[in-house]
Design a protein around this motif. Structure first.
Motif, PDB file in Angstrom:
ATOM      1  N   GLU A 270       0.813  -1.000  -0.158  1.00  0.00           N
ATOM      2  CA  GLU A 270       0.030   0.017  -0.364  1.00  0.00           C
ATOM      3  C   GLU A 270       0.896   1.220  -0.344  1.00  0.00           C
ATOM      4  OE1 GLU A 270      -2.428   0.186   3.405  1.00  0.00           O
ATOM      5  OE2 GLU A 270      -3.429  -1.456   3.460  1.00  0.00           O
ATOM      6  N   LYS A 271       1.763   1.061   0.702  1.00  0.00           N
ATOM      7  CA  LYS A 271       2.355   1.843   0.897  1.00  0.00           C
ATOM      8  C   LYS A 271       4.167   1.755   0.966  1.00  0.00           C
ATOM      9  CE  LYS A 271       3.008   5.268   4.890  1.00  0.00           C
ATOM     10  NZ  LYS A 271       2.361   5.389   6.775  1.00  0.00           N
ATOM     11  N   PRO A 272       4.252   1.966  -0.567  1.00  0.00           N
ATOM     12  CA  PRO A 272       5.909   1.807  -1.089  1.00  0.00           C
ATOM     13  C   PRO A 272       7.031   2.116  -0.345  1.00  0.00           C
ATOM     14  CG  PRO A 272       4.730   2.065  -3.209  1.00  0.00           C
ATOM     15  CD  PRO A 272       3.750   2.965  -1.344  1.00  0.00           C
ATOM     16  N   ASP A 273       6.941   3.462   0.363  1.00  0.00           N
ATOM     17  CA  ASP A 273       8.315   4.536   0.572  1.00  0.00           C
ATOM     18  C   ASP A 273       8.099   3.852   1.987  1.00  0.00           C
ATOM     19  OD1 ASP A 273       8.374   5.663  -2.002  1.00  0.00           O
ATOM     20  OD2 ASP A 273       7.251   7.679  -0.906  1.00  0.00           O
ATOM     21  N   LEU A 274       7.440   3.353   2.877  1.00  0.00           N
ATOM     22  CA  LEU A 274       8.069   2.294   4.152  1.00  0.00           C
ATOM     23  C   LEU A 274       8.937   1.658   4.108  1.00  0.00           C
ATOM     24  CD1 LEU A 274       6.213   1.801   6.730  1.00  0.00           C
ATOM     25  CD2 LEU A 274       5.582  -0.408   5.318  1.00  0.00           C
ATOM     26  N   LYS A 275       9.656   2.172   4.972  1.00  0.00           N
ATOM     27  CA  LYS A 275      10.835   1.110   5.048  1.00  0.00           C
ATOM     28  C   LYS A 275      10.738   0.742   6.216  1.00  0.00           C
ATOM     29  CE  LYS A 275      12.242   3.994   2.087  1.00  0.00           C
ATOM     30  NZ  LYS A 275      12.305   3.135   0.744  1.00  0.00           N
ATOM     31  N   ILE A 276      11.574  -1.208   6.263  1.00  0.00           N
ATOM     32  CA  ILE A 276      11.215  -2.112   7.025  1.00  0.00           C
ATOM     33  C   ILE A 276      12.710  -2.237   7.049  1.00  0.00           C
ATOM     34  CG2 ILE A 276      10.328  -4.213   7.671  1.00  0.00           C
ATOM     35  CD1 ILE A 276       8.124  -3.964   6.497  1.00  0.00           C
ATOM     36  N   GLY A 277      13.414  -2.063   8.604  1.00  0.00           N
ATOM     37  CA  GLY A 277      13.713  -2.553   9.587  1.00  0.00           C
ATOM     38  C   GLY A 277      14.518  -4.083  10.697  1.00  0.00           C
ATOM     39  N   VAL A 278      15.425  -4.445  10.749  1.00  0.00           N
ATOM     40  CA  VAL A 278      15.362  -5.201  11.734  1.00  0.00           C
ATOM     41  C   VAL A 278      16.453  -5.366  12.057  1.00  0.00           C
ATOM     42  CG1 VAL A 278      15.626  -7.593  12.724  1.00  0.00           C
ATOM     43  CG2 VAL A 278      14.166  -7.046   9.913  1.00  0.00           C
ATOM     44  N   ALA A 279      16.478  -4.832  13.627  1.00  0.00           N
ATOM     45  CA  ALA A 279      17.531  -4.503  14.750  1.00  0.00           C
ATOM     46  C   ALA A 279      17.786  -5.454  15.636  1.00  0.00           C
ATOM     47  CB  ALA A 279      17.412  -3.066  15.556  1.00  0.00           C
TER      48      ALA A 279
END
Ligand code: SAM
Ligand code: SF4
Length: 436
Positions: free
Chosen positions: A73-82
């Motif tokens: 839905e929101k291609p600019d969403l950034k996803i991270g794993v820490a």
């Protein structure tokens, strides 16, 4: 002016991860991010993960899978794993789950602002180094925004003990202590923002050596901070409980009478196989010394049942140790194979044996916890109130023994330490009456 970007952080695992998540949010705050409580309106989602027991990585992958719809839905969403799964899995995370933009280990998160620049251009960013530069030097001062009365403060990280079951030395790296002056500065910043109780954190916090008199030396310096009313520390290793720290439990008024001191097993044979470097007897003698210094101290611990090779007899030794010590509270786990650790190579015990032992141990620990809670009824405790309780007019806080206590009280008690008479106990909390 453009609207601030929203950051959603989900934290798994230990208190150190809670602290790291706060620092990550503050680091990204410098890039215009504000925190949100929902992933649905976030511009960046960060999972701060834990790797201590099995299936941790699988849980992270399934959680990531759930963000597919949001990202579509929101291609600019950034996803991270820490966190520790990021450290252990590294690049594999991006290979298995291509929607992930960023992977950052626990020692590299001060580089998040630069990593954010990179991912905003559409690149992927990976940093699981154990860098030479100290992340705490790069991170800015703590936020000046008003905060709640309690806070965590990491003073030591990593571990050199290599217990045969544990991933911490691999995911968090070697034991490192932060210099005392930096910790004191951070503690002052927290107190200035409204904090009254600080819990010092470390995987082996009592091995702290950033002060020439160890953790006790640091505690005595913190004791001088006006406005700081309570000090706690966790987690400790029995072999690092030095005389000065034991003595501080008897003499430092701000150091709370609660100690989490994991033993893992009551069998010397298993303790040796675990590479714990202490015996059941040395642990019990240590507890006697601590109780001599502070008779009312509430003891907590960690136990692992079903370590490879554990017999019924070994398990009975653990049950006996619990009866001998009497814990006010404790955590117990089934042994979980951690790839790369020495114990992972050994034949594992059947699941039903582990389940049965865990149930029996937990029943005993629960009984002791209930007895400890019941023994508080009628006593006066000091409660640091933290927030409103579930019912109107109720406030909730923690006693010096870390029991959750609720009482009818006005809202202004938040942030104050008040005398409370305990009138009723229940499995997870105590009911009290404000005395003054
Ligand atoms: N440094 C602390 C100590 O030495 O006691 C403990 C830190 S560890 C993050 C927290 C607890 O997780 C341990 O005390 C242990 O009981 C549990 N734990 C660690 N590895 C485990 C494993 N492979 N299986 C089950 N429990 C484990
Ligand atoms: Fe893990 Fe604690 Fe043992 Fe270190 S001392 S290896 S953190 S259980």
């Amino acid at each position: 002016m453009s609207a601030p970007k929203k950051l959603y952080i989900k934290t798994y695992g230990c208190q150190m991860n809670v602290y790291d998540s706060e620092r990550m949010a503050e680091a990204l705050g410098g890039k215009g991010y504000v925190e949100t409580q929902s992933p649905d309106d976030a511009d960046m989602i960060l999972l701060n993960t834990c790797h201590i027991r099995e299936k941790a990585a699988e849980k992270v992958y399934s959680e990531l899978g759930r963000f597919k719809g949001l990202k579509a839905e929101k291609p600019d969403l950034k996803i991270g794993v820490a966190g520790c799964v990021a450290q252990a899995e590294g690049e594999e995370i991006m290979r298995r789950q291509p929607l992930v933009d960023l992977v950052v280990g626990p020692q590299s998160y001060h580089r998040l602002p630069a990593m954010d620049d990179a991912i905003q251009t559409g690149a992927k960013a990976l940093d699981t180094d154990f860098p030479e530069d100290d992340k705490f030097d790069t991170l800015k001062a703590r936020s000046k925004a008003k905060r709640g009365p309690t806070a965590f403060l990491t003073v030591q990280e990593g571990c050199d003990k290599f217990c045969a079951f544990c991933v911490v030395p691999y995911t968090r790296g070697a034991e490192v202590s932060r210099p005392a002056d930096r910790i004191l500065r951070e503690a002052q910043e927290l107190v200035d923002a409204g904090v009254r109780e600080i819990t010092l954190l470390g995987q082996n916090v009592n091995a702290y050596h950033g002060h020439d008199q160890g953790l006790a030396g640091l505690i005595w310096q913190l004791d001088k901070i006006d406005g700081l009313e309570r000090i706690r520390f966790t987690t400790s290793h029995p072999n690092d409980m030095d005389d000065a720290l034991i003595e501080a439990h008897g003499t430092c008024g701000k150091l709370m009478p609660y100690l989490h001191l994991p033993v893992q097993s009551g069998s010397d044979r298993i303790l040796k196989a675990m590479n714990r470097k202490h015996t059941a007897d040395s642990y019990i003698r240590l507890i006697e010394r601590i109780r001599a210094a502070r008779p009312d101290i509430l003891l907590s611990g960690d136990f692992i049942v079903g370590f490879p090779g554990e017999t019924d007899e070994d398990f009975e030794d653990t049950m006996q140790l619990v009866r001998d010590v009497h814990y006010g509270q404790a955590y117990s786990f089934k042994y979980s194979t951690r790839p790369g650790t020495p114990a992972a190579e050994k034949p594992q015990l059947p699941e039903d044996v582990m389940n049965d032992r865990l149930q029996r141990l937990q029943a005993l620990l629960r009984e002791q916890q209930r007895a400890t809670q019941a023994s508080m009824v009628g006593r006066e405790v000091k409660v640091l109130f933290e927030k409103p309780g579930r019912e109107v007019g109720q406030m909730i806080g923690k006693s010096e023994y870390l029991h959750a206590v609720y009482a009818d009280a006005p809202a202004e008690v938040v942030g104050q330490v008040r005398a409370v008479k305990v009138v009723e106990d229940s499995p997870n909390s105590l009911k009290g009456r404000l005395i003054t």
